[in-house]
Design a protein around this motif. Structure first.
Motif, PDB file in Angstrom:
ATOM      1  N   VAL A 245       0.851  -1.177   0.000  1.00  5.32           N
ATOM      2  CA  VAL A 245       0.000   0.000   0.000  1.00  5.32           C
ATOM      3  C   VAL A 245       0.895   1.238   0.000  1.00  5.32           C
ATOM      4  O   VAL A 245       2.127   1.139   0.025  1.00  5.32           O
ATOM      5  N   ARG A 246       0.252   2.389  -0.002  1.00  5.83           N
ATOM      6  CA  ARG A 246       0.967   3.669   0.014  1.00  5.83           C
ATOM      7  C   ARG A 246       0.686   4.378   1.325  1.00  5.83           C
ATOM      8  O   ARG A 246      -0.402   4.260   1.903  1.00  5.83           O
ATOM      9  N   GLU A 247       1.663   5.118   1.811  1.00  6.62           N
ATOM     10  CA  GLU A 247       1.468   5.943   2.993  1.00  6.62           C
ATOM     11  C   GLU A 247       0.256   6.853   2.795  1.00  6.62           C
ATOM     12  O   GLU A 247       0.120   7.515   1.767  1.00  6.62           O
ATOM     13  N   GLY A 248      -0.668   6.824   3.753  1.00 11.47           N
ATOM     14  CA  GLY A 248      -1.887   7.620   3.659  1.00 11.47           C
ATOM     15  C   GLY A 248      -3.093   6.854   3.168  1.00 11.47           C
ATOM     16  O   GLY A 248      -4.228   7.334   3.273  1.00 11.47           O
ATOM     17  N   ASP A 249      -2.886   5.635   2.621  1.00  8.41           N
ATOM     18  CA  ASP A 249      -4.019   4.828   2.158  1.00  8.41           C
ATOM     19  C   ASP A 249      -4.925   4.429   3.311  1.00  8.41           C
ATOM     20  O   ASP A 249      -4.466   4.216   4.447  1.00  8.41           O
ATOM     21  N   ASN A 250      -6.214   4.289   3.005  1.00  7.38           N
ATOM     22  CA  ASN A 250      -7.164   3.650   3.904  1.00  7.38           C
ATOM     23  C   ASN A 250      -7.214   2.176   3.527  1.00  7.38           C
ATOM     24  O   ASN A 250      -7.584   1.826   2.407  1.00  7.38           O
ATOM     25  N   VAL A 251      -6.804   1.297   4.445  1.00  9.87           N
ATOM     26  CA  VAL A 251      -6.676  -0.126   4.156  1.00  9.87           C
ATOM     27  C   VAL A 251      -7.825  -0.875   4.820  1.00  9.87           C
ATOM     28  O   VAL A 251      -8.040  -0.755   6.035  1.00  9.87           O
ATOM     29  N   VAL A 252      -8.560  -1.652   4.028  1.00 15.44           N
ATOM     30  CA  VAL A 252      -9.665  -2.471   4.526  1.00 15.44           C
ATOM     31  C   VAL A 252      -9.240  -3.935   4.479  1.00 15.44           C
ATOM     32  O   VAL A 252      -8.782  -4.421   3.442  1.00 15.44           O
ATOM     33  N   ILE A 253      -9.380  -4.618   5.608  1.00 11.48           N
ATOM     34  CA  ILE A 253      -8.995  -6.020   5.719  1.00 11.48           C
ATOM     35  C   ILE A 253     -10.225  -6.858   6.024  1.00 11.48           C
ATOM     36  O   ILE A 253     -10.975  -6.566   6.961  1.00 11.48           O
ATOM     37  N   HIS A 254     -10.440  -7.900   5.234  1.00 10.57           N
ATOM     38  CA  HIS A 254     -11.449  -8.920   5.526  1.00 10.57           C
ATOM     39  C   HIS A 254     -10.707 -10.228   5.805  1.00 10.57           C
ATOM     40  O   HIS A 254      -9.957 -10.707   4.947  1.00 10.57           O
ATOM     41  N   LEU A 255     -10.893 -10.781   6.977  1.00 14.07           N
ATOM     42  CA  LEU A 255     -10.241 -12.036   7.361  1.00 14.07           C
ATOM     43  C   LEU A 255     -11.289 -13.137   7.394  1.00 14.07           C
ATOM     44  O   LEU A 255     -12.210 -13.112   8.214  1.00 14.07           O
ATOM     45  N   ASP A 256     -11.145 -14.113   6.497  1.00 11.92           N
ATOM     46  CA  ASP A 256     -12.078 -15.241   6.402  1.00 11.92           C
ATOM     47  C   ASP A 256     -11.397 -16.495   6.937  1.00 11.92           C
ATOM     48  O   ASP A 256     -10.404 -16.964   6.364  1.00 11.92           O
ATOM     49  N   ASN A 257     -11.926 -17.058   8.022  1.00 12.08           N
ATOM     50  CA  ASN A 257     -11.395 -18.301   8.577  1.00 12.08           C
ATOM     51  C   ASN A 257     -12.156 -19.478   7.982  1.00 12.08           C
ATOM     52  O   ASN A 257     -13.388 -19.514   8.019  1.00 12.08           O
ATOM     53  N   ALA A 258     -11.433 -20.434   7.425  1.00  8.56           N
ATOM     54  CA  ALA A 258     -12.062 -21.558   6.728  1.00  8.56           C
ATOM     55  C   ALA A 258     -12.978 -22.347   7.656  1.00  8.56           C
ATOM     56  O   ALA A 258     -12.662 -22.530   8.838  1.00  8.56           O
ATOM     57  N   PRO A 259     -14.107 -22.841   7.144  1.00  9.08           N
ATOM     58  CA  PRO A 259     -15.000 -23.663   7.972  1.00  9.08           C
ATOM     59  C   PRO A 259     -14.318 -24.919   8.504  1.00  9.08           C
ATOM     60  O   PRO A 259     -14.698 -25.445   9.548  1.00  9.08           O
ATOM     61  N   SER A 260     -13.290 -25.407   7.791  1.00  7.29           N
ATOM     62  CA  SER A 260     -12.592 -26.610   8.211  1.00  7.29           C
ATOM     63  C   SER A 260     -11.586 -26.366   9.333  1.00  7.29           C
ATOM     64  O   SER A 260     -11.032 -27.314   9.897  1.00  7.29           O
ATOM     65  N   SER A 261     -11.330 -25.106   9.664  1.00  3.97           N
ATOM     66  CA  SER A 261     -10.366 -24.798  10.725  1.00  3.97           C
ATOM     67  C   SER A 261     -10.869 -25.301  12.072  1.00  3.97           C
ATOM     68  O   SER A 261     -12.078 -25.329  12.336  1.00  3.97           O
ATOM     69  N   LYS A 262      -9.934 -25.669  12.930  1.00  3.65           N
ATOM     70  CA  LYS A 262     -10.261 -26.047  14.295  1.00  3.65           C
ATOM     71  C   LYS A 262      -9.997 -24.909  15.271  1.00  3.65           C
ATOM     72  O   LYS A 262     -10.435 -24.954  16.415  1.00  3.65           O
ATOM     73  N   MET A 263      -9.256 -23.902  14.788  1.00  2.97           N
ATOM     74  CA  MET A 263      -8.809 -22.824  15.657  1.00  2.97           C
ATOM     75  C   MET A 263      -9.418 -21.492  15.234  1.00  2.97           C
ATOM     76  O   MET A 263      -9.713 -21.273  14.058  1.00  2.97           O
ATOM     77  N   ALA A 284     -11.343 -14.357  14.304  1.00  4.28           N
ATOM     78  CA  ALA A 284     -12.359 -14.986  13.452  1.00  4.28           C
ATOM     79  C   ALA A 284     -12.516 -16.465  13.786  1.00  4.28           C
ATOM     80  O   ALA A 284     -11.588 -17.249  13.568  1.00  4.28           O
ATOM     81  N   PRO A 285     -13.673 -16.880  14.306  1.00  2.00           N
ATOM     82  CA  PRO A 285     -13.923 -18.303  14.523  1.00  2.00           C
ATOM     83  C   PRO A 285     -14.014 -19.042  13.186  1.00  2.00           C
ATOM     84  O   PRO A 285     -14.204 -18.420  12.135  1.00  2.00           O
ATOM     85  N   PRO A 286     -13.902 -20.370  13.196  1.00  2.00           N
ATOM     86  CA  PRO A 286     -14.023 -21.135  11.953  1.00  2.00           C
ATOM     87  C   PRO A 286     -15.322 -20.822  11.226  1.00  2.00           C
ATOM     88  O   PRO A 286     -16.392 -20.751  11.829  1.00  2.00           O
ATOM     89  N   GLY A 287     -15.203 -20.617   9.907  1.00  2.00           N
ATOM     90  CA  GLY A 287     -16.368 -20.362   9.080  1.00  2.00           C
ATOM     91  C   GLY A 287     -16.904 -18.951   9.141  1.00  2.00           C
ATOM     92  O   GLY A 287     -17.941 -18.655   8.547  1.00  2.00           O
ATOM     93  N   GLU A 288     -16.188 -18.048   9.819  1.00  2.00           N
ATOM     94  CA  GLU A 288     -16.684 -16.686   9.973  1.00  2.00           C
ATOM     95  C   GLU A 288     -15.690 -15.657   9.436  1.00  2.00           C
ATOM     96  O   GLU A 288     -14.510 -15.953   9.225  1.00  2.00           O
ATOM     97  N   ARG A 289     -16.184 -14.434   9.197  1.00  2.00           N
ATOM     98  CA  ARG A 289     -15.371 -13.313   8.709  1.00  2.00           C
ATOM     99  C   ARG A 289     -15.318 -12.227   9.767  1.00  2.00           C
ATOM    100  O   ARG A 289     -16.319 -11.948  10.444  1.00  2.00           O
ATOM    101  N   ARG A 290     -14.154 -11.609   9.888  1.00  2.00           N
ATOM    102  CA  ARG A 290     -13.994 -10.405  10.680  1.00  2.00           C
ATOM    103  C   ARG A 290     -13.322  -9.351   9.797  1.00  2.00           C
ATOM    104  O   ARG A 290     -12.436  -9.672   9.000  1.00  2.00           O
ATOM    105  N   SER A 291     -13.726  -8.084   9.950  1.00  2.00           N
ATOM    106  CA  SER A 291     -13.227  -7.020   9.068  1.00  2.00           C
ATOM    107  C   SER A 291     -12.823  -5.800   9.883  1.00  2.00           C
ATOM    108  O   SER A 291     -13.331  -5.570  10.988  1.00  2.00           O
ATOM    109  N   MET A 292     -11.923  -5.013   9.324  1.00  2.00           N
ATOM    110  CA  MET A 292     -11.482  -3.779   9.965  1.00  2.00           C
ATOM    111  C   MET A 292     -10.908  -2.861   8.897  1.00  2.00           C
ATOM    112  O   MET A 292     -10.652  -3.274   7.760  1.00  2.00           O
ATOM    113  N   SER A 293     -10.715  -1.611   9.258  1.00  2.00           N
ATOM    114  CA  SER A 293     -10.000  -0.681   8.385  1.00  2.00           C
ATOM    115  C   SER A 293      -8.996   0.093   9.230  1.00  2.00           C
ATOM    116  O   SER A 293      -9.178   0.270  10.438  1.00  2.00           O
TER     117      SER A 293
END
Length: 496
Positions: A245-263, A284-293
């Motif tokens: 990214v570039r200095e000053g960018d607004n960064v959006v992160i979506h974290l998707d944890n696989a449904p098959s995960s145990k952790m 993020a629990p298994p099978g769920e998404r968490r997001s932030m900016s």
């Protein structure tokens, strides 16, 4: 808005672990956790033999908390029963991470409770005294352990047990008494992320919103030829994807944890100014998404990693990567850019043991890695996956240490770094003409050098015993040789 889906890495071929040129160049070359458990009084009066006994515990990373009766509020209370009693252990998960309860050395374990207030239980017949603990990696070492006492049965003494075929054993690798399981089917053909998997330079532009989707998954992969291991990954690779990214960018992160995960999995970005580097809102629990900016406020090269407890365990399974925040004016143009990260694995058996390796949490706490590797596995950046360059080109390496524990002495045998941006400081003038540079665990460096002579150049951690543990990468340089720079006076051709 620019949106990047980071899972774009195609499977690649596997490679042998033994290379003659490595030997030629390099031949010269828990503590247990603090006991958080309360010895505690018994949870309740011991019932008559054959009676039904039930205990309820709440699960926290810091330890199990008793519920009801004499164990109310006690941390890791001693639980008692008579031999032959039918015992039920009920577990209430009180955190946004996975927990269970198991008996050491016995085939007794609850299902894994994945969510807050989820209840799991197991019923069994009391046979002998042992420990109860959380079997998820790192949780026992973090304090989730207590005593299960069975009256009427003498506890077994491990040193009196008969010897069983297993590893040869040593002070560092004591006998486990259990041979390695056969190699497991891999869930990915290639766990290593190629060093050339670098996003295009950004250059000079106005700040904008940049969005990334990152997937976490738990994979069975080859750690070396003939040896498999369970690795936890960002986008199915080690290291995780390089973000740019570039200095000053607004960064959006979506974290998707696989449904098959145990952790539960998460990310702590060292480039973030905010609680937990983002990990406070990205669990993020298994099978769920968490997001932030977040706003990329400071130019630099920053490590990111999973920050779900036990954090060191997640790093020692491969959950780290880097994000480059370019300065407003961008970076100077170079001919080649490479992305390399050093990491560690801690296993019950020594390097080179064929079969499926298991994590050794005590070795991790004692900071005695079995493997130290570049980009996820032994031989990841060698042979056809080696880095490439031509005489006269300028090479830039983005180098980071995922750890979780060791500092790296980054060195390219036969080269001198023209410019070293120490600790990834991209604002200050770089140091010049550096032979070896230190990179801390959780830290990074950017180095640049022009290649002047053809040949095979070896990237190592100059704590050179680590080359025997896998910390070797290759840069192959093609072009015309200049005898004024280097030549043998005996007519010996350099080894390629």
């Amino acid at each position: 808005m620019t949106v990047y889906e980071t899972s774009i890495f195609a499977p690649m071929k596997r490679f042998p672990k033994h290379m003659i040129w490595v030997a030629m160049f390099l031949l010269l070359a828990a503590v247990g956790c603090q006991d958080n458990a309360s010895s505690g009084d018994p949870a309740k009066s011991v019932a008559p033999v054959g009676a039904e006994v039930e205990y309820t515990l709440e699960a926290y990373m810091s330890g199990y908390r008793g519920v009801g009766g004499e164990i109310e509020g006690k941390i890791n209370p001693a639980l008692k029963a008579n031999a032959g009693d039918t015992v039920t252990l009920k577990l209430i998960n009180k955190e946004n991470m996975a927990h269970d309860i198991a008996l050491d050395g016995q085939d007794v374990r609850t299902e894994t409770a994945m969510k807050i207030d989820e209840v799991v239980e197991v019923t069994f017949v009391a046979k002998e005294s042992t420990d109860y603990f959380c079997s998820l990696p790192g949780h026992r070492q973090a304090g989730m352990q207590g005593k299960f006492i069975v009256e009427g049965v003498a506890p077994q003494v491990a040193q009196n047990a008969p010897a069983v075929a297993g590893g040869a054993g040593s002070q560092l690798f004591p006998k486990t008494g259990t041979p390695l399981k056969p190699i497991l089917p891999v869930s990915t053909d290639e766990i290593s992320l190629g060093a050339d998997t670098v996003p295009a330079p950004i250059g000079k532009r106005a700040p904008e919103t940049v969005e990334f989707v990152i997937n976490t998954s738990e994979e069975i992969a080859e750690l070396e030829d003939g040896t498999t291991y369970e690795m936890w990954t960002f986008d199915g690779k080690v290291p995780g994807p390089m973000l740019r990214v570039r200095e000053g960018d607004n960064v959006v992160i979506h974290l998707d944890n696989a449904p098959s995960s145990k952790m539960v999995h998460s990310i702590d970005f060292h480039a973030v100014t905010g609680p937990g580097g983002g990990a406070a809102v990205l669990q993020a629990p298994p099978g769920e998404r968490r997001s932030m900016s977040f706003k990329a406020m400071k130019a630099g090269l920053y490590v990111y990693h999973c920050a779900t407890p036990h954090i060191a365990t997640h790093l020692a399974r491969g959950m780290y990567g880097m994000i480059l925040v370019e300065p407003e004016e961008g970076l100077p143009e170079v001919d080649r850019e490479y992305y390399v990260m050093q990491g560690e694995y801690y296993t019950t058996e020594r390097l080179g043991t064929e079969g499926h390796q298991i994590e050794d949490a005590n070795r991790m706490l004692e900071e005695m890695p079995t493997y130290i590797v570049f980009n996820g596995r032994v031989g990841a950046l060698t042979e056809s996956r080696a880095m490439k360059a031509k005489v006269g080109e300028t090479v830039r390496m983005y180098f980071g240490v995922g750890g979780p524990n060791k500092v790296s002495s980054m060195h390219v045998i036969g080269e001198i770094f023209d410019r070293v941006y120490k600790e990834a400081d991209l604002i200050s003038p770089p140091a010049r003409n550096i032979q070896t540079t230190l990179v801390p665990a959780g830290g990074a460096v950017m180095v640049e050098f022009e290649v002047d002579y053809p040949g095979t150049y070896i990237l190592v951690d100059h704590s050179l015993s680590r080359a025997d543990k896998g910390a070797v990468a290759i840069l192959e340089v093609e072009g015309e040789a200049d005898d004024t720079i280097f030549k043998s006076l005996d007519g010996i051709k350099p080894v390629h």
